[in-house]
Design an enzyme around this catalytic site. Structure first.
Site, PDB file in Angstrom:
ATOM      1  N   TYR A 105      -3.509 -20.442   8.280  1.00 19.75           N
ATOM      2  CA  TYR A 105      -4.354 -19.736   7.249  1.00 19.75           C
ATOM      3  C   TYR A 105      -3.101 -19.298   5.967  1.00 19.75           C
ATOM      4  CZ  TYR A 105      -8.265 -18.309   4.947  1.00 19.75           C
ATOM      5  OH  TYR A 105      -9.723 -17.628   4.070  1.00 19.75           O
ATOM      6  N   ARG A 158     -11.718 -21.377  -6.612  1.00 11.91           N
ATOM      7  CA  ARG A 158     -11.371 -19.872  -6.639  1.00 11.91           C
ATOM      8  C   ARG A 158     -10.284 -20.210  -5.200  1.00 11.91           C
ATOM      9  NH1 ARG A 158     -11.679 -14.459  -5.597  1.00 11.91           N
ATOM     10  NH2 ARG A 158     -10.806 -15.500  -2.916  1.00 11.91           N
ATOM     11  N   LYS A 176     -10.121 -21.212   7.697  1.00  9.07           N
ATOM     12  CA  LYS A 176     -10.876 -20.093   8.454  1.00  9.07           C
ATOM     13  C   LYS A 176     -11.413 -20.727   9.824  1.00  9.07           C
ATOM     14  CE  LYS A 176     -12.315 -16.508   6.402  1.00  9.07           C
ATOM     15  NZ  LYS A 176     -12.265 -15.665   4.779  1.00  9.07           N
ATOM     16  N   GLU A 247     -17.533 -19.343   0.728  1.00  7.18           N
ATOM     17  CA  GLU A 247     -15.666 -19.204   1.101  1.00  7.18           C
ATOM     18  C   GLU A 247     -15.088 -19.672  -0.662  1.00  7.18           C
ATOM     19  OE1 GLU A 247     -13.930 -17.552   2.899  1.00  7.18           O
ATOM     20  OE2 GLU A 247     -12.342 -17.132   2.693  1.00  7.18           O
ATOM     21  N   ASP A 248     -14.264 -18.166  -0.580  1.00  8.84           N
ATOM     22  CA  ASP A 248     -13.397 -18.504  -2.175  1.00  8.84           C
ATOM     23  C   ASP A 248     -14.060 -19.601  -3.669  1.00  8.84           C
ATOM     24  OD1 ASP A 248     -11.435 -17.351  -1.287  1.00  8.84           O
ATOM     25  OD2 ASP A 248      -9.764 -18.838  -0.910  1.00  8.84           O
ATOM     26  N   ASP A 270     -17.465 -13.717   3.164  1.00 11.55           N
ATOM     27  CA  ASP A 270     -15.828 -13.027   3.346  1.00 11.55           C
ATOM     28  C   ASP A 270     -15.865 -12.201   2.644  1.00 11.55           C
ATOM     29  OD1 ASP A 270     -14.880 -12.411   5.533  1.00 11.55           O
ATOM     30  OD2 ASP A 270     -13.296 -13.488   4.975  1.00 11.55           O
ATOM     31  N   ASP A 271     -15.368 -13.232   1.134  1.00  8.19           N
ATOM     32  CA  ASP A 271     -14.469 -12.240  -0.219  1.00  8.19           C
ATOM     33  C   ASP A 271     -15.191 -11.234  -0.695  1.00  8.19           C
ATOM     34  OD1 ASP A 271     -12.467 -14.405  -0.407  1.00  8.19           O
ATOM     35  OD2 ASP A 271     -14.358 -15.454  -0.928  1.00  8.19           O
ATOM     36  N   ASN A 420      -3.301  -5.954  -3.854  1.00  9.77           N
ATOM     37  CA  ASN A 420      -2.771  -7.575  -3.278  1.00  9.77           C
ATOM     38  C   ASN A 420      -1.530  -7.996  -4.733  1.00  9.77           C
ATOM     39  OD1 ASN A 420      -2.883  -7.229  -1.109  1.00  9.77           O
ATOM     40  ND2 ASN A 420      -4.727  -7.861  -1.084  1.00  9.77           N
TER      41      ASN A 420
HETATM   42  P1  NAI Z   1     -11.033  -5.617 -10.730  1.00  7.52           P
HETATM   43  O1  NAI Z   1     -10.376  -6.260 -11.223  1.00  7.52           O
HETATM   44  O2  NAI Z   1     -12.866  -6.627 -10.258  1.00  7.52           O
HETATM   45  O3  NAI Z   1     -11.414  -3.930 -10.600  1.00  7.52           O
HETATM   46  C1  NAI Z   1      -9.632  -3.291 -10.744  1.00  7.52           C
HETATM   47  C2  NAI Z   1     -10.103  -1.963 -11.208  1.00  7.52           C
HETATM   48  O4  NAI Z   1      -8.499  -1.142 -11.928  1.00  7.52           O
HETATM   49  C3  NAI Z   1     -10.683  -1.712 -12.540  1.00  7.52           C
HETATM   50  O5  NAI Z   1     -11.832  -1.223 -12.294  1.00  7.52           O
HETATM   51  C4  NAI Z   1      -9.508  -1.296 -13.597  1.00  7.52           C
HETATM   52  O6  NAI Z   1     -10.000  -0.260 -14.584  1.00  7.52           O
HETATM   53  C5  NAI Z   1      -8.657  -0.451 -12.764  1.00  7.52           C
HETATM   54  N1  NAI Z   1      -7.691  -0.018 -13.519  1.00  7.52           N
HETATM   55  C6  NAI Z   1      -6.576  -0.917 -14.472  1.00  7.52           C
HETATM   56  N2  NAI Z   1      -5.913  -0.593 -14.386  1.00  7.52           N
HETATM   57  C7  NAI Z   1      -5.579   0.277 -14.426  1.00  7.52           C
HETATM   58  C8  NAI Z   1      -4.747   2.203 -14.537  1.00  7.52           C
HETATM   59  N3  NAI Z   1      -4.225   1.366 -14.900  1.00  7.52           N
HETATM   60  N4  NAI Z   1      -4.961   2.693 -13.864  1.00  7.52           N
HETATM   61  C9  NAI Z   1      -6.399   3.183 -13.342  1.00  7.52           C
HETATM   62  N5  NAI Z   1      -7.830   2.414 -12.928  1.00  7.52           N
HETATM   63  C10 NAI Z   1      -6.928   0.854 -14.117  1.00  7.52           C
HETATM   64  O7  NAI Z   1     -10.258  -6.120  -9.063  1.00  7.52           O
HETATM   65  P2  NAI Z   1     -10.633  -5.930  -7.487  1.00  7.52           P
HETATM   66  O8  NAI Z   1     -11.271  -7.391  -7.469  1.00  7.52           O
HETATM   67  O9  NAI Z   1     -11.803  -4.717  -7.576  1.00  7.52           O
HETATM   68  O10 NAI Z   1      -9.543  -6.227  -6.783  1.00  7.52           O
HETATM   69  C11 NAI Z   1      -8.495  -4.789  -7.189  1.00  7.52           C
HETATM   70  C12 NAI Z   1      -7.539  -5.774  -6.215  1.00  7.52           C
HETATM   71  O11 NAI Z   1      -7.955  -4.959  -5.127  1.00  7.52           O
HETATM   72  C13 NAI Z   1      -6.586  -6.417  -5.650  1.00  7.52           C
HETATM   73  O12 NAI Z   1      -5.371  -6.057  -5.969  1.00  7.52           O
HETATM   74  C14 NAI Z   1      -6.961  -7.688  -4.562  1.00  7.52           C
HETATM   75  O13 NAI Z   1      -6.172  -7.649  -4.340  1.00  7.52           O
HETATM   76  C15 NAI Z   1      -7.279  -6.318  -3.897  1.00  7.52           C
HETATM   77  N6  NAI Z   1      -8.212  -6.126  -2.804  1.00  7.52           N
HETATM   78  C16 NAI Z   1      -7.724  -5.497  -1.989  1.00  7.52           C
HETATM   79  C17 NAI Z   1      -8.364  -5.420  -0.448  1.00  7.52           C
HETATM   80  C18 NAI Z   1      -7.680  -5.355   1.126  1.00  7.52           C
HETATM   81  O14 NAI Z   1      -8.419  -5.210   1.734  1.00  7.52           O
HETATM   82  N7  NAI Z   1      -6.594  -5.409   1.128  1.00  7.52           N
HETATM   83  C19 NAI Z   1      -9.791  -5.377  -0.489  1.00  7.52           C
HETATM   84  C20 NAI Z   1     -10.069  -6.037  -2.059  1.00  7.52           C
HETATM   85  C21 NAI Z   1      -9.523  -6.399  -2.686  1.00  7.52           C
END
Ligand code: NAI
Length: 569
Positions: A105, A158, A176, A247-248, A270-271, A420
Site C-alpha cells: 500500500y 485523486r 487497500k 476511495e481517493d 475512508d478519506d 503530511n
Molecule cells: P485544508 O487545505 O483543507 O486545510 C488547511 C488549513 O490550514 C486551513 O484552515 C488553512 O487556513 C490553515 N492554514 C494554512 N496556512 C496556515 C497558517 N500559516 N497559519 C494557520 N493556519 C493555516 O487541508 P486538510 O485537508 O484539512 O489537511 C491538512 C493537513 O492535514 C494535510 O497536510 C493533510 O495531509 C493532513 N492530514 C493528516 C491526517 C492524519 O491523520 N495524519 C488526517 C487528515 C489530514
C-alpha cells in the site's frame, strides 16, 4: 496458526484439477500440496517432488522478495504472488508486516498506479468504464466471486498525493483490500476492487501508447453523477448487503457522493471518515494517558480545513458524551486558520468553522497583529492549553517557544503535528520530546523514528487509517450492519484510544504496533458491532455472540483442509 475451514463452495467435486487448480490463487498450495492431494487432483509431475510446509514456502518466498532491487520490483513480486497463491501471500505479509505494508500500500502503491499499464499482468477486480454505462449490472454479475463483503471503489481522480491516474487508480482498491484481509481478516475471496473509469485528464497517461484505460477526458458534471448513480443502483441490486467503501475521489465529488448515499446503503468514505476517526482515536488515547477526561481539555486546533474541523467535530461529540453541554464543549476549542484565531468578529468563516468562533468578549486585551489577527503564540500564551493539534500543512509552525510555553503549564502536553508529508509536519517528534523534557505525548501524520530521551527509546505513533478501516469492515460484516453511522465511527475511535499501549507502559507508543494490530482490530470491530446494534442498524446479538462472530469472520492465512478426504483414499 490454525487450519481454516474448507471454502464453502469447494466440495471435492468442484475443486479444479491439474493446471487449473495451480492457476486458482485461492485454492493453490503450490509445493505444499501433499502426496494424496497430488494424486487426487492430478498434480503429480506438474510440481517438483519435494513437499514443503507453508512456513518453508514463506522462507523461500522471502528470499526471492529480498533479491528484488527496488520498491516497485518488490511490489510487482508481491502482487504476482497474490495472483498465484493468496494464502502464501498473506502469510508472508503477516510475518513481515512492517516491512511489506508500505510496499503493498502507501507509499509504493502510488508508483504502481502511475506504472499500472506498464506492469499490468493478470486481471483482478472490475473495470467499469463509461462507454459500458448501460451494462453495469451485467458487469457486476461478471465478478469472479459471488459473495462479496467489501468493495473498494475509486474513480482514480485523486490518487494519494499524485492526482489523476485514470484506470491506473485500480491499484489503490487492490492494495487497500489486501489490508482489509491482512489486518481485518476479511476473506480474500469476499473482496472486490473496482475502478470507475470515467476517463483521465492526465496528459501523460492519455499520450502514453500503452495506457490501458479509456482514452478520453474525464466525464464531469451531471453526466458524472448520473454514472455514479447507475453504479450505486447496480450495487444495491446485485450486492445489497456489501460494504461499499469510496476511495481517493476528488473532494468536490467525495462529499456529495457520501452525503447522497450514506443512508441508502452500507457505505463510507475512508478519506473523510476513517482519517478523522484515527486521529481522534489517538487523541482520545493520549487524553486517557494524561489521567484526565476529554471534558477537561483545552484544545488548540491549528488548521481549520476539512481535516481540522472534522477532528474537532469528533472531539466535541466525545466531550458531549462525557456530559458537557454544546456551549461548554464549543468554548473548549481555540481554532486557528490562516486568518488567525476563529472568533465572532470574523466575517470569513464557513458555517462549519463558525461553530468554533470564540466570542470576541473573551479576547479583550489580547495582543493582536497589525491586521487584527490573534496568532498561535498568543493563544498558547493566554490559555492553559492541554492539547495542540496541527492540521495546517505549515511545516515547523510548532516552534520551540510555543512548545516550551505549553509544557510550562501542562504536565503531559498532548502535541500532534498531523500534517503530511514530513516537510509539512508542524514539528519534528524529536524536538517535541526534547523541548518538553520527555513529557509530551506525541503522534504524527508522517512517520518518525523512535526518539531516545533520558535512557528511554520513545516510539512515535503514526496516525494511519489502517487502525480504523479494516476494523470498520470486520465490524460491519460480523454484526451484519446495514449502514455506517457517525456514532459507529466515534465508537471505533474510542476503542482505538482504549487500546493504546501507552495506557499500560508510559514509554510505549500511543497506537498499537503493527505486530499487534490484528488483535486491536478485532476489539474495535466488536465495539463497532455493539454501536451498530445501539443505533438500530444491525440485528441484536449478545456481546458474546458478537465476539464469536468477529472471531469466525476473521480469516487467517493457512491452507484449507481438502473436503471429503475419504474420497481419494
Ligand atoms: P485544508 O487545505 O483543507 O486545510 C488547511 C488549513 O490550514 C486551513 O484552515 C488553512 O487556513 C490553515 N492554514 C494554512 N496556512 C496556515 C497558517 N500559516 N497559519 C494557520 N493556519 C493555516 O487541508 P486538510 O485537508 O484539512 O489537511 C491538512 C493537513 O492535514 C494535510 O497536510 C493533510 O495531509 C493532513 N492530514 C493528516 C491526517 C492524519 O491523520 N495524519 C488526517 C487528515 C489530514
Amino acid at each position: 496458526m490454525t487450519t481454516i475451514e474448507p471454502m464453502p463452495h469447494s466440495s471435492f467435486a468442484q475443486i479444479p484439477r491439474g493446471m487449473e487448480l495451480l492457476d486458482s490463487p485461492l485454492l493453490n498450495k503450490g509445493t505444499a500440496f501433499g502426496d494424496e492431494e497430488r494424486t487426487a487432483f492430478r498434480l503429480h509431475g506438474l510440481l517438483p517432488p519435494h513437499i514443503e510446509t507453508l512456513d518453508e514456502q514463506a522462507v523461500r518466498a522471502y528470499e526471492a522478495f529480498d533479491r528484488k532491487t527496488d520498491d516497485l520490483e518488490r511490489h510487482i513480486y508481491l502482487r504476482a504472488l497474490q495472483d498465484t497463491n493468496e494464502v502464501l501471500f498473506y502469510r508472508l505479509l503477516l510475518e513481515h508486516i512492517a516491512e511489506m505494508m508500505p510496499l503493498v500500500y502507501t507509499p509504493t502503491v502510488a508508483l504502481a498506479c502511475e506504472q499500472f499499464s506498464h506492469i499490468y499482468r493478470r486481471p483482478r477486480g472490475l473495470f467499469i468504464s463509461y462507454p459500458l454505462r448501460d451494462s453495469i449490472p451485467a458487469l457486476l454479475r461478471s465478478r469472479p466471486n459471488k459473495e462479496v463483503d467489501v468493495i473498494v471503489v475509486t474513480d482514480g481522480e485523486r490518487i494519494l498525493g499524485i492526482g489523476d491516474q485514470g484506470a491506473g487508480g485500480l491499484g489503490i482498491p487492490i492494495g487497500k483490500l489486501s489490508l482489509y484481509t491482512l489486518i481485518g481478516g476479511i476473506h480474500p475471496e469476499r473482496t472486490l476492487p473496482i475502478v470507475l473509469d470515467v476517463g483521465t485528464n492526465n496528459a501523460e497517461r492519455l499520450s502514453d501508447p500503452e495506457y490501458l484505460g479509456w482514452r478520453h477526458e474525464r466525464i464531469t458534471g451531471q453526466d458524472y453523477f448520473d454514472f455514479v448513480d447507475r453504479f450505486v443502483q447496480a450495487v444495491k441490486q446485485e450486492l445489497p448487503s456489501t460494504c461499499l467503501q469510496w476511495e481517493d475521489f476528488a473532494t468536490p465529488h467525495a462529499r456529495p457522493i457520501l452525503q447522497k448515499y450514506r443512508d441508502q446503503l452500507l457505505t463510507f468514505n475512508d478519506d473523510i471518515q476513517g482519517t478523522s476517526a484515527v486521529a481522534l482515536g489517538a487523541i482520545l488515547g493520549a487524553v486517557k494517558v494524561t489521567g484526565k477526561g476529554v471534558q477537561d481539555q483545552h484544545i488548540v486546533m491549528f488548521g481549520a480545513g476539512s481535516a481540522g474541523i472534522g477532528v474537532a467535530d469528533g472531539l466535541r461529540e466525545a466531550m458531549k458524551e462525557e456530559g458537557l453541554s454544546e456551549p461548554e464543549a464549543r468554548s473548549s476549542f481555540w481554532v486557528i486558520d490562516s486568518g488567525g484565531l476563529l472568533h465572532t468578529g470574523r466575517k470569513d468563516l464557513t458555517p462549519e468553522q463558525s461553530v468554533y468562533a470564540q466570542p470576541e468578549s473573551r479576547l479583550s486585551g489580547w495582543p493582536r497583529t497589525s491586521n487584527g489577527q490573534v496568532g498561535l503564540a498568543d493563544v498558547i500564551q493566554k490559555i492553559e492549553a492541554t492539547i495542540l493539534i496541527g492540521l495546517s500543512t505549515v511545516g515547523g509552525a510548532f516552534s520551540e517557544p510555543i512548545v516550551r510555553e505549553m509544557a510550562r503549564k501542562a504536565e503531559r502536553p498532548v502535541i500532534f503535528p498531523l500534517s503530511n508529508p514530513t516537510a509539512q509536519s508542524e514539528a519534528k517528534a524529536e524536538d517535541l520530546i526534547h523541548w518538553t523534557d520527555g513529557r509530551a505525548l506525541v503522534a504524527t501524520g508522517s512517520p518518525f523514528p523512535p526518539v531516545s530521551y533520558g535512557g528511554r527509546k520513545i516510539p512515535i505513533a503514526q496516525c494511519n487509517n489502517v487502525y480504523i478501516f479494516p476494523a470498520m469492515g470486520l465490524g460491519v460484516v460480523a454484526s451484519r450492519a446495514r449502514s455506517i453511522t457517525e456514532p459507529m465511527l466515534l465508537a471505533a475511535a474510542r476503542a482505538l484510544g482504549a487500546n493504546s499501549p501507552a495506557l499500560k507502559d508510559p514509554s510505549a507508543s500511543l497506537l498499537p504496533p503493527l505486530t499487534e494490530i490484528r488483535r486491536a482490530t478485532s476489539e474495535i470491530a466488536v465495539v463497532v458491532g455493539i454501536e451498530a446494534q445501539k443505533d438500530g442498524v444491525a440485528p441484536k446479538f449478545s456481546e458474546e455472540e458478537l465476539r464469536r462472530r468477529v472471531a469466525k469472520t476473521q480469516w487467517t492465512p493457512a491452507y484449507a483442509s481438502v473436503p471429503n478426504e475419504e474420497k481419494y483414499r
